[in-house]
Design an enzyme around this catalytic site. Structure first.
Site, PDB file in Angstrom:
ATOM      1  N   GLU A   1      -7.103  -0.947  -1.336  1.00 12.12           N
ATOM      2  CA  GLU A   1      -7.686  -0.218  -2.677  1.00 12.12           C
ATOM      3  C   GLU A   1      -6.900  -0.316  -4.229  1.00 12.12           C
ATOM      4  O   GLU A   1      -7.622  -0.395  -4.742  1.00 12.12           O
ATOM      5  CB  GLU A   1      -7.568   1.402  -2.260  1.00 12.12           C
ATOM      6  CG  GLU A   1      -8.175   2.142  -0.884  1.00 12.12           C
ATOM      7  CD  GLU A   1      -7.494   1.669   0.232  1.00 12.12           C
ATOM      8  OE1 GLU A   1      -7.473   2.487   1.257  1.00 12.12           O
ATOM      9  OE2 GLU A   1      -6.569   0.849   0.461  1.00 12.12           O
TER      10      GLU A   1
ATOM     11  N   CYS B   1      -4.871   6.336   2.263  1.00 11.91           N
ATOM     12  CA  CYS B   1      -3.543   6.894   2.408  1.00 11.91           C
ATOM     13  C   CYS B   1      -3.306   7.655   1.196  1.00 11.91           C
ATOM     14  O   CYS B   1      -4.072   7.659   0.385  1.00 11.91           O
ATOM     15  CB  CYS B   1      -2.359   5.875   2.381  1.00 11.91           C
ATOM     16  SG  CYS B   1      -1.966   4.977   1.216  1.00 11.91           S
TER      17      CYS B   1
ATOM     18  N   HIS C   1      -1.934  -2.336  -1.040  1.00 14.41           N
ATOM     19  CA  HIS C   1      -3.241  -2.148  -0.033  1.00 14.41           C
ATOM     20  C   HIS C   1      -4.556  -2.432  -0.781  1.00 14.41           C
ATOM     21  O   HIS C   1      -4.695  -2.797  -2.108  1.00 14.41           O
ATOM     22  CB  HIS C   1      -3.076  -0.408  -0.269  1.00 14.41           C
ATOM     23  CG  HIS C   1      -2.047   0.050   0.628  1.00 14.41           C
ATOM     24  ND1 HIS C   1      -1.984   1.298   1.058  1.00 14.41           N
ATOM     25  CD2 HIS C   1      -0.813  -0.464   0.941  1.00 14.41           C
ATOM     26  CE1 HIS C   1      -1.047   1.558   1.717  1.00 14.41           C
ATOM     27  NE2 HIS C   1      -0.213   0.524   1.545  1.00 14.41           N
TER      28      HIS C   1
ATOM     29  N   CYS D   1      -3.118   5.593  -2.087  1.00 15.16           N
ATOM     30  CA  CYS D   1      -4.264   5.052  -2.616  1.00 15.16           C
ATOM     31  C   CYS D   1      -5.437   6.351  -3.225  1.00 15.16           C
ATOM     32  O   CYS D   1      -5.909   6.082  -3.908  1.00 15.16           O
ATOM     33  CB  CYS D   1      -5.091   4.366  -1.441  1.00 15.16           C
ATOM     34  SG  CYS D   1      -4.258   2.796  -1.243  1.00 15.16           S
TER      35      CYS D   1
END
Length: 149
Positions: free
Chosen positions: A48, A76, A46, A79
């Site tokens: 992040e 999410c 991801h 993260c």
């Protein structure tokens, strides 16, 4: 946030969901990332997570105190948890994620008083620009599916 939006565009260019992140400390960019799940075949790639990993490597410490993470979509659970564990001081995000967001939508991990670190949260910065990228990306995906043989 403009730089995070540019990172989101980079993700879309290689077929990943257009999410971008930029890590800043003392007004200086430390690291950036964009979704690379598809291209890296990595469920944890991801935006992040990639920005946090690169930031830790750049600063030589996993403790990212004094840092702000700018991201184009509400993080999410993975993260949001990483933000707490990395001791990021501030999160600024654009669009809400009502289906998977863990910074107010479904959970509020960065501000959960039971955890050992509290992250300041600013939401809605450039929300429409980020949301439009996501809408366009998924509209293209739906069109592709309907035109496949």
């Amino acid at each position: 946030m403009a730089e995070a939006l540019a990172e989101a565009d980079a993700a879309a260019a290689h077929g990943d969901v257009p999410i971008g992140a930029v890590l800043v400390r003392d007004g200086r960019e430390v690291a950036r990332g964009h979704n690379r799940r598809e291209v890296d075949t990595d469920p944890t790639a991801h935006a992040e997570m990639l920005a946090l990993r690169a930031g830790a490597a750049e600063l030589g410490t996993w403790r990212l105190t004094g840092c702000t993470l700018y991201v184009t979509l509400e993080p999410c659970t993975m993260c949001a948890g990483a933000l707490v564990l990395a001791r990021v001081d501030r999160l600024v995000f654009a669009a809400d994620d009502p289906k998977a967001g863990a910074v107010g939508a479904l959970y509020d991990i960065p501000r959960d008083p039971r955890l050992n670190h509290d992250v300041e949260v600013v939401r809605g910065v450039a929300a429409e620009q980020a949301a439009e990228r996501l809408r366009a990306f998924f509209a293209d995906r739906r069109r592709e599916r309907t035109t496949e043989p």
